[in-house]
Design an enzyme around this catalytic site. Structure first.
Site, mmCIF file in Angstrom:
data_model
loop_
_atom_site.group_PDB
_atom_site.id
_atom_site.type_symbol
_atom_site.label_atom_id
_atom_site.label_comp_id
_atom_site.label_asym_id
_atom_site.label_seq_id
_atom_site.Cartn_x
_atom_site.Cartn_y
_atom_site.Cartn_z
ATOM 1 N N ASP A 124 0.839 -1.193 0.000
ATOM 2 C CA ASP A 124 0.000 0.000 0.000
ATOM 3 C C ASP A 124 0.882 1.255 0.000
ATOM 4 O O ASP A 124 1.927 1.299 0.654
ATOM 5 C CB ASP A 124 -0.895 -0.001 1.239
ATOM 6 C CG ASP A 124 -1.826 1.191 1.282
ATOM 7 O OD1 ASP A 124 -2.766 1.228 0.466
ATOM 8 O OD2 ASP A 124 -1.608 2.091 2.130
ATOM 9 N N GLU A 168 1.188 -0.345 -5.031
ATOM 10 C CA GLU A 168 0.149 0.602 -5.412
ATOM 11 C C GLU A 168 0.788 1.975 -5.585
ATOM 12 O O GLU A 168 1.186 2.604 -4.607
ATOM 13 C CB GLU A 168 -0.943 0.659 -4.344
ATOM 14 C CG GLU A 168 -2.036 1.665 -4.661
ATOM 15 C CD GLU A 168 -2.557 2.400 -3.441
ATOM 16 O OE1 GLU A 168 -3.728 2.799 -3.474
ATOM 17 O OE2 GLU A 168 -1.795 2.591 -2.468
#
Length: 477
Positions: free
Chosen positions: A231, A258
């Site tokens: 993330d 990401e």
């Protein structure tokens, strides 16, 4: 509704040289479908393991698993302690049982990892000691339970101190990101809300922090986790990422980051963040460049020609490094990204493209209506999604060749096994195909996995009719 002034369906193999000869796209990637079981409780995933496998999913990405509090979905992205799994989605025992249940059905577990920051607890205390006195007292009050669910280390002591972060909670100390085009600002300063919010404490990749993060990943691997979603990778240095994801941790795992961008090669976000991440870590990543092309193609006045071969000009990641999608959880759940949402009908067509094409590991997002839109609740088992996954699994490993296209439609094949047609316009499209030149088999049915439509090929020229605003994914029987 789409722009009716777009050129309608005609036989247009003369559009370009590429169209004349066909556009052959070959990838060796084995791209299993990933179910993003967003904010699902671990025991709910376990209970649905057999159904998930029967629907054709091979991997399940679950929400961050560690100590966190608060019922809101975003609270899972504010870690308090890596050493135990204890949050509203379940505890360590629930997580282990989930991994085992999925594994029993031949489905792998992927974990969402938050290593850039810890929870914003400035409103509760001014220090940066994690998990903090209140949580340590909670551990002490139920010592036998927490000893049982501990992943590593000694929860009688703290995990991190102020020395493990960039800055302090002093309003004069922490620096919030002010320039998202500045790599140093983005990677060394804090994600903050509106002033005077001091933001999420930004971890420093010192030896202690790196070692604890590696111990956490190894514990999940020991449970059977085989993939990690990183993330907010944009907000970590590639040095930090490479220190944590060393060769031992990466062995036998699928790691993807990401990094949200608004385009591919030539866009500042891609050139400054995504391209260096790919080249310097060797990890996979969300294919935001391709998503930008999808948005352009399906947008009002856009053309499906944008999806013929976007990778040829840097507008899609290499197939063996891409995680492809039509929506991620950040897009509907964060006001700043909702402009990227596709129209619901276009999103369904985009799913057919993502699951029909060769290249990338498709990820399908399914939630419990956290956004309030209702569009993605139980999406994982929707009839059209099941049909798309069936097509994807049957054609996986088959090369892809674009047969025909214009502004409205795209028609491509997966060798002789399958044909995909997507029509974004209101008017139906007649797409005539030289079946001999394309190597499609005669005297065989090609059954659409999304409808009852069957194409029986019995001659050189065959019309693959595409109704308006629809997709077809024909599999040879």
């Amino acid at each position: 509704m789409q722009n009716r002034s777009l050129s309608q369906g005609i036989f247009r193999r003369s559009l370009t040289g590429a169209a004349l000869t066909g556009v052959m796209l070959v990838s060796q990637a084995q791209a299993d479908v990933i179910l993003h079981a967003f904010n699902w409780q671990y025991d709910d995933v376990a209970e649905k393991a057999e159904e998930i496998a029967a629907l054709g999913y091979k991997k399940v990405l679950v929400s961050p698993a560690y100590k966190s509090t608060g019922s809101q979905w975003w609270a899972r992205y504010q870690p308090q302690d890596y050493r135990v799994i204890d949050n509203p989605l379940g505890d360590t025992d629930d997580f282990k049982a989930m991994v085992a249940a999925l594994e029993a059905q031949g489905v792998e577990t992927y974990a969402d990892i938050v290593f850039n920051h810890m929870a914003n607890e400035a409103s509760q205390r001014s220090d940066l000691n994690y998990p903090g006195v209140a949580v340590l007292d909670e551990y002490a009050s139920r010592q036998s339970y927490y000893d049982r669910i501990t992943l590593f280390g000694d929860v009688r002591n703290g995990l991190f101190s102020g020395n493990d972060f960039h800055g302090t909670y002093d309003p004069q100390g922490p620096q919030c990101i002010s320039d998202y085009s500045n790599v140093g600002d983005v990677q060394y300063n804090r994600l903050c809300g509106a002033a005077p919010d001091p933001g999420l404490p930004d971890l420093d990749p010192n030896n202690w922090v790196v070692e604890k993060q590696k111990q956490y990943l190894q514990a999940l691997k020991d449970f059977g986790v085989t993939g990690f979603r990183v993330d907010a990778a944009k907000h970590m240095t590639n040095y930090h990422i490479n220190q944590v994801f060393d060769e031992n941790i990466k062995q036998g795992t699928h790691v993807f980051g990401e990094i949200i961008t608004t385009g591919g090669a030539g866009s500042a976000e891609y050139d400054k963040f995504l391209a260096p991440y790919i080249s310097q870590t060797g990890h996979d990543a969300y294919d935001f460049p391709l998503f930008a092309q999808i948005r352009n193609a399906f947008g009002f006045g856009g053309s499906m020609t944008a999806l013929v071969d976007p990778g040829a000009y840097g507008q899609a990641l290499p197939g063996d490094q891409a995680v492809t999608f039509s929506v991620t959880h950040d897009i509907p759940l964060n006001d700043g990204f909702r402009y990227q949402l596709l129209d619901a009908a276009d999103e369904a067509l985009a799913n057919a493209y993502v699951l029909g094409r060769d290249g990338g590991s498709p990820l399908l997002y399914s939630d419990h209506n956290e956004s309030g839109d209702g569009r993605w609740q139980d999406l994982y088992k929707r009839d059209d999604i099941e049909g798309m996954i069936s097509f994807h699994n049957e054609t996986q490993g088959r090369s892809m060749e674009v047969i025909n296209y214009n502004d409205c439609f795209l028609l491509f094949k997966r060798e002789h096994v399958g044909v995909v047609g997507i029509n974004k316009c209101d008017t139906g499209q007649d797409v005539w195909v030289d079946t001999s030149a394309e190597g499609l088999w005669w005297y065989r049915n090609y059954q659409d996995t999304l409808s009852s439509d069957v194409q029986y090929i019995s001659s050189q020229w065959h019309n693959f009719y595409l109704p308006g605003r629809s997709a077809r994914m024909w599999l040879m029987e």
